[in-house]
Enzyme design. Structure first.
Site, short mmCIF file in Angstrom:
data_model
loop_
_atom_site.label_atom_id
_atom_site.label_comp_id
_atom_site.label_asym_id
_atom_site.label_seq_id
_atom_site.Cartn_x
_atom_site.Cartn_y
_atom_site.Cartn_z
N SER A 36 0.83 -1.22 0.00
CA SER A 36 0.00 0.00 0.00
C SER A 36 0.86 1.26 0.00
O SER A 36 0.55 2.24 -0.68
CB SER A 36 -0.96 0.01 1.19
OG SER A 36 -0.30 -0.30 2.39
N HIS B 188 -1.89 -8.96 1.96
CA HIS B 188 -1.61 -7.68 2.64
C HIS B 188 -2.77 -7.43 3.62
O HIS B 188 -3.02 -8.23 4.50
CB HIS B 188 -1.43 -6.60 1.57
CG HIS B 188 -0.84 -5.31 2.05
ND1 HIS B 188 -0.25 -5.15 3.27
CD2 HIS B 188 -0.76 -4.08 1.44
CE1 HIS B 188 0.18 -3.90 3.41
NE2 HIS B 188 -0.12 -3.23 2.31
N HIS C 124 5.77 -12.73 7.89
CA HIS C 124 5.94 -11.34 7.44
C HIS C 124 7.12 -11.24 6.50
O HIS C 124 8.09 -12.00 6.63
CB HIS C 124 6.15 -10.39 8.63
CG HIS C 124 5.85 -8.98 8.28
ND1 HIS C 124 6.79 -8.13 7.74
CD2 HIS C 124 4.70 -8.26 8.34
CE1 HIS C 124 6.23 -6.96 7.50
NE2 HIS C 124 4.97 -7.01 7.85
N ARG D 169 2.57 -4.65 16.86
CA ARG D 169 1.19 -4.20 16.66
C ARG D 169 0.23 -5.29 17.13
O ARG D 169 -0.87 -5.02 17.60
CB ARG D 169 0.95 -3.89 15.16
CG ARG D 169 1.85 -2.80 14.63
CD ARG D 169 1.72 -2.63 13.12
NE ARG D 169 2.08 -3.83 12.39
CZ ARG D 169 1.96 -3.99 11.08
NH1 ARG D 169 1.51 -2.99 10.35
NH2 ARG D 169 2.32 -5.11 10.50
N ASP E 198 -2.40 -8.59 11.62
CA ASP E 198 -3.71 -9.07 11.18
C ASP E 198 -4.21 -10.26 11.99
O ASP E 198 -5.40 -10.57 11.97
CB ASP E 198 -3.67 -9.43 9.69
CG ASP E 198 -3.45 -8.20 8.84
OD1 ASP E 198 -4.03 -7.16 9.17
OD2 ASP E 198 -2.68 -8.28 7.87
N1 CMX Z 1 1.55 -19.94 6.32
C1 CMX Z 1 2.07 -20.84 5.45
N2 CMX Z 1 3.11 -20.59 4.65
C2 CMX Z 1 3.69 -19.39 4.78
C3 CMX Z 1 3.25 -18.42 5.70
C4 CMX Z 1 2.12 -18.73 6.47
N3 CMX Z 1 1.57 -17.84 7.32
N4 CMX Z 1 4.03 -17.33 5.60
C5 CMX Z 1 4.93 -17.60 4.64
N5 CMX Z 1 4.73 -18.85 4.13
C6 CMX Z 1 5.42 -19.49 3.02
C7 CMX Z 1 5.29 -18.61 1.78
O1 CMX Z 1 4.03 -18.82 1.12
C8 CMX Z 1 6.47 -19.05 0.96
O2 CMX Z 1 6.15 -20.27 0.34
P1 CMX Z 1 6.67 -20.61 -1.16
O3 CMX Z 1 8.16 -20.67 -1.03
O4 CMX Z 1 6.02 -21.92 -1.47
O5 CMX Z 1 6.22 -19.48 -2.03
C9 CMX Z 1 7.52 -19.34 2.02
O6 CMX Z 1 6.80 -19.53 3.26
C10 CMX Z 1 8.51 -18.20 2.24
O7 CMX Z 1 7.79 -17.01 2.49
P2 CMX Z 1 8.43 -15.84 3.38
O8 CMX Z 1 9.66 -15.38 2.68
O9 CMX Z 1 8.55 -16.24 4.79
O10 CMX Z 1 7.29 -14.75 3.33
P3 CMX Z 1 6.96 -13.72 2.16
O11 CMX Z 1 7.80 -12.53 2.36
O12 CMX Z 1 7.03 -14.37 0.82
O13 CMX Z 1 5.45 -13.39 2.43
C11 CMX Z 1 3.56 -12.90 3.80
C12 CMX Z 1 5.05 -12.65 3.57
C13 CMX Z 1 3.06 -11.98 4.90
C14 CMX Z 1 2.80 -12.58 2.50
C15 CMX Z 1 3.38 -14.40 4.19
O14 CMX Z 1 4.00 -14.64 5.43
C16 CMX Z 1 1.93 -14.82 4.24
O15 CMX Z 1 1.36 -15.18 3.21
N6 CMX Z 1 1.29 -14.73 5.45
C17 CMX Z 1 -0.11 -15.01 5.57
C18 CMX Z 1 -0.91 -13.80 5.10
C19 CMX Z 1 -0.76 -12.63 6.05
O16 CMX Z 1 -0.83 -12.79 7.26
N7 CMX Z 1 -0.60 -11.40 5.50
C20 CMX Z 1 -0.56 -10.18 6.31
C21 CMX Z 1 0.75 -9.44 6.23
C22 CMX Z 1 0.75 -8.23 7.11
C23 CMX Z 1 0.60 -6.93 6.35
O17 CMX Z 1 -0.44 -6.70 5.73
O18 CMX Z 1 1.53 -6.10 6.44
#
Ligand code: CMX
Length: 434
Positions: A240, A270, A317, A326, A372
């Site tokens: 964002s 996000h 994250h 937070r 979240d």
């Molecule tokens: N559950 C399962 N798998 C997860 C995970 C979770 N909560 N968080 C990360 N992973 C996985 C990723 O999907 C990724 O898998 P692939 O290698 O198969 O693509 C792997 O772990 C590595 O990811 P990462 O480097 O740890 O995390 P990213 O930087 O790629 O993504 C985020 C960060 C937040 C999108 C991810 O942790 C996620 O999808 N979390 C769940 C959704 C969420 O809570 N989003 C809110 C974020 C807060 C905000 O809005 O600021």
């Protein structure tokens, strides 16, 4: 001129000098390198943006203008008798880096009140939208519709000096922020409360007025203040913030830029994650006939979700590597005000169960909860059970940070953003494959 604008006018020249010197004399200093993994991995960790409004330390979490969340909540001025600070004071801090005094707060509260009237055509447009429109799309479109109000556009078209860009941007930003609580609450009441709209109360501060227009009694005013402050900013690289900055870099005005930023916030990775968390919890509770699962049952649900290729919403994250402060701030609020809430107990159980499983699963770099994972449970407790709406409130809060950044972007003359792309062939060549 308002005290806040006066303060910015005093600060901006010195900042401009710092940046001009940095770029002119040290412009060729190397800050970072980019790997092929980062190019395909969402540019994770590439140091290529600058902001002084907030900094996200992977281990410590966010600092707003150098202050941690507990420090921010403790030092900002509060309305008489309130537990949580003025949102207006937080905006002052984000924009200036200084903690406002009582006169600064009073001035800004008055200023925002004078700017808060939402044009009628916005509501008319909202009523014309399909009944099943998502509240985030309604919110984003309401902001886009107000683009015609932009002073930046008007002054740009009449031939403005570059050095003055920040001033109409400041006006647009304050005009926009002032209107957000009413637009958000209006969307909520028209969609989920049979269109029984509650008029704003100009005597109330930003957070309390939002709670009033939502039709929810105390301590929802405290939650609103807390929620908007916590969600305000998270550095410049999140979706964002980055989109708002990127669109603004084309000298699009604040309405265009923030509406685009909200569209990014609407994504499930996000801001939408806060609604996904409750959807997931309710899914589990439904399977359990609305009873709390045991730890073992909950572990199984978490594994089932992972095994079906889905993420555990609210965990992980892109930058943080510990529990999001937070999350902790909201947990402290819940422990004080709603310790016996069933969903809060569920959220607490998840805190015990999920991190070890994510570690064992071995993919997520951060097994800890983010903001979240906690936001929805508090909203639900106080009657905001329509979780499609949660991201809208995230958006009201996020406006404070990303729009403050937009004022400073124009103040220091941040350039049109234009990174370079390479083809797969070129990257294979660089890798030595061709
Ligand atoms: N559950 C399962 N798998 C997860 C995970 C979770 N909560 N968080 C990360 N992973 C996985 C990723 O999907 C990724 O898998 P692939 O290698 O198969 O693509 C792997 O772990 C590595 O990811 P990462 O480097 O740890 O995390 P990213 O930087 O790629 O993504 C985020 C960060 C937040 C999108 C991810 O942790 C996620 O999808 N979390 C769940 C959704 C969420 O809570 N989003 C809110 C974020 C807060 C905000 O809005 O600021």
């Amino acid at each position: 001129m308002s005290r806040l604008k006066q303060k910015l006018s005093e600060k901006i020249p010195a900042y401009r000098e710092r940046i001009t010197k940095l770029v002119k004399e040290y412009g060729d200093v190397v800050v970072d390198q980019v790997t092929i993994r980062q190019i395909y991995g969402g540019m994770r960790g590439v140091k290529s943006l600058s902001t002084d409004i907030s900094y996200l330390d992977p281990e410590e979490g966010i600092r707003f203008r150098g202050y941690t969340i507990p420090e921010t909540l403790q030092m900002l001025p509060k309305p008489a008798g309130a537990e949580m600070p003025y949102v207006e004071g937080h905006l002052y801090l984000l924009l200036t880096g200084e903690v406002p005094g009582d006169d600064d707060i009073a001035d800004l509260v008055d200023d925002l009140r004078d700017r808060a009237v939402v044009p009628d055509y916005v509501f008319k447009m909202l009523y014309d939208m399909p009944k099943d429109a998502h509240p985030m799309s309604m919110f984003s479109e309401a902001i886009l519709a107000m683009q015609r109000e932009s002073l930046f556009v008007r002054q740009y078209n009449s031939g403005m000096n570059k050095g003055s860009y920040w001033e109409p941007m400041y006006e647009d930003v304050l005009n926009l922020i002032a209107k957000l609580p009413e637009i958000a609450a209006h969307i909520y009441r028209m969609k989920y409360r049979e269109n029984k709209i509650i008029a704003p109360n100009p005597k109330l501060d930003f957070g309390a007025n939002f709670a009033h227009m939502m039709g929810i009694g105390q301590p929802y005013d405290e939650i609103s203040r807390l929620y908007f402050i916590l969600h305000s900013d998270h550095e410049s690289g999140n979706v964002s913030a980055h989109i708002t900055h990127l669109v603004g870099s084309a000298l699009s005005d604040g309405y265009y830029a923030f509406s685009a930023g909200l569209d990014g916030l609407a994504g499930p990775l996000h801001g939408l994650a806060c609604q996904e968390v409750l959807r997931w919890i309710h899914g589990v509770m439904k399977k359990m006939d609305n009873k709390l699962p045991t730890q073992d049952e909950l572990k199984q649900f978490v594994w089932d979700t992972l095994d079906s290729g889905q993420v555990i919403p609210g965990y992980g994250h892109a930058v943080l590597r510990k529990t999001d402060p937070r999350y902790t701030a909201q947990r402290e609020f819940a422990l004080k005000h709603m310790p016996d809430d069933e969903i809060f107990k569920f959220v607490s159980m998840l805190y015990d169960v999920v991190p070890p499983i994510l570690r064992e699963h071995g993919k997520a770099k951060n097994p800890w909860p983010n903001v979240d994972a906690h936001s929805g449970v508090i909203q639900w407790h106080y009657g905001v059970t329509e979780y499609d709406f949660y991201t809208v409130m995230f958006g009201v809060g996020r406006a404070l940070g990303v729009l403050s950044n937009l004022v400073w972007d124009r103040a220091v003359g941040q350039a049109l953003e234009r990174p370079k792309s390479l083809t797969t062939d070129m990257l294979e060549h660089i890798a030595g494959l061709k």
